[in-house]
Design an enzyme around this catalytic site. Structure first.
Site, mmCIF file in Angstrom:
data_model
loop_
_atom_site.group_PDB
_atom_site.id
_atom_site.type_symbol
_atom_site.label_atom_id
_atom_site.label_comp_id
_atom_site.label_asym_id
_atom_site.label_seq_id
_atom_site.Cartn_x
_atom_site.Cartn_y
_atom_site.Cartn_z
ATOM 1 N N LYS A 52 38.232 51.095 25.952
ATOM 2 C CA LYS A 52 36.830 51.434 26.231
ATOM 3 C C LYS A 52 36.221 50.396 27.178
ATOM 4 C CE LYS A 52 36.326 53.864 21.868
ATOM 5 N NZ LYS A 52 36.087 53.812 20.436
ATOM 6 N N GLN A 96 33.281 50.568 15.713
ATOM 7 C CA GLN A 96 34.561 51.280 15.644
ATOM 8 C C GLN A 96 34.921 51.635 14.203
ATOM 9 O OE1 GLN A 96 36.272 52.308 18.276
ATOM 10 N NE2 GLN A 96 38.161 52.978 17.306
ATOM 11 N N ASP A 119 27.950 57.256 19.772
ATOM 12 C CA ASP A 119 28.917 58.032 18.980
ATOM 13 C C ASP A 119 28.314 59.371 18.547
ATOM 14 O OD1 ASP A 119 31.466 56.969 18.522
ATOM 15 O OD2 ASP A 119 30.705 55.494 17.090
#
Ligand code: GUN
Length: 291
Positions: A52, A96, A119
């Site tokens: 990422k 995460q 997200d």
């Protein structure tokens, strides 16, 4: 012969668009920024997070990589999230998953500022999704829909079997498929569904996100149907998809075993960062209409 749904190639075109958008925002005085928090030393998660940050560097997005020990306390983790929420140069905050068992992941997700929730997993953004409102949306379901639309896989009025009820993919994808703008007829299943094969055989598309190697086999697919493998499992260093290789002999559209949904999910995350930075830019300029 199945048409291969080439997510790698599509992701490259999405990244080009993102690069242009990031440059445009930077010129306007707002360089988009993403922060990630990784807890613990899981190798696969560390690899995903590093990718990422590579993507950010390549597209002109600033990024901050926070790594915390497995033993971090809930209140310490919350402190980091709140600090990032308050940082004006960061427009996206991603924690995460999975988190260690002693951490309450739902309250961490709730602590992320909804306008920085790239997200799309904050209850406010999930609620907006259910209501059909446009806010930040979960990356993997958006990536899958983008892939199917790019290849003009018919969805309107078609039965779609979604296998896997996790929030990151299956549950949210089923909601998005049912949206009148897509107009598909989804069935949300999981590995324990007693009539799994009966449902998949009647479906025009099967999207497998259960994390069960070779779960969907050729005899479970209607000829000409679309098969999308999302779940992957590593066994002795080999990557095994939820969609078995023999499905290629029956499917009309098929994701390749490597590099289809993953690269698009990462690109979709960057898109969400751009969207969050754009909204921030508009808000700080007085929220007037933009050209
Ligand atoms: N772990 C695996 N996929 C994801 C994702 O899309 N977001 C977060 N936060 N964690 C993940």
């Amino acid at each position: 012969m199945a048409v291969l749904l080439d997510g790698d190639a599509l992701a490259a075109t999405w990244r080009d668009e993102i690069k242009r958008d990031a440059a445009r925002l930077t010129q306007a005085g707002i360089t988009p920024g993403l922060a990630t928090i990784l807890v613990g030393g899981d190798e696969a998660s560390a690899h995903y997070v590093s990718r990422k940050h590579q993507d950010c560097a390549e597209t002109g997005i600033l990024s901050r990589d926070i790594r915390l020990p497995e033993t971090v306390r809930q209140d310490e983790l919350l402190g980091h999230v709140r600090e990032l929420n308050a940082e004006p140069t960061l427009h996206g905050v991603l924690v995460q998953l999975p988190l260690p068992a002693h951490i309450d992941a739902a309250s961490i997700q709730l602590a992320v500022a909804p306008e920085k929730d790239v997200d799309g997993l904050h209850p406010l953004n999930l609620g907006a999704l259910v209501l059909g409102q446009r806010r930040l949306r979960p990356c993997t379901p958006s990536a899958i829909l983008g892939l199917l639309q790019a290849y003009r896989v018919p969805l309107a009025g078609r039965r779609v079997a979604v296998i896997g009820r996790g929030l990151l993919v299956g549950r949210t994808l089923a909601i998005m498929l049912a949206d009148p703008a897509i107009d598909a007829i989804p069935t949300l299943l999981h590995r324990g569904a007693p009539d799994l094969a009966a449902v998949t055989r009647e479906s025009d598309a099967v999207i497998a996100a259960a994390g069960v190697p070779d779960l969907v086999r050729a005899d479970m697919l209607k000829p000409g149907a679309c098969a999308v493998g999302v779940g992957i499992t590593y066994r002795n260093g080999e990557m095994i998809s939820d969609i078995a290789d023999d499905v290629a002999s029956v499917a009309g559209f098929l994701t390749p075993r490597h590099g289809s949904v993953g690269p698009l999910t990462r690109a979709m995350l960057l898109r969400n960062v751009i969207e969050a930075a754009g909204a921030y830019s508009a808000a700080t300029r007085g929220a007037g209409p933009t050209a």
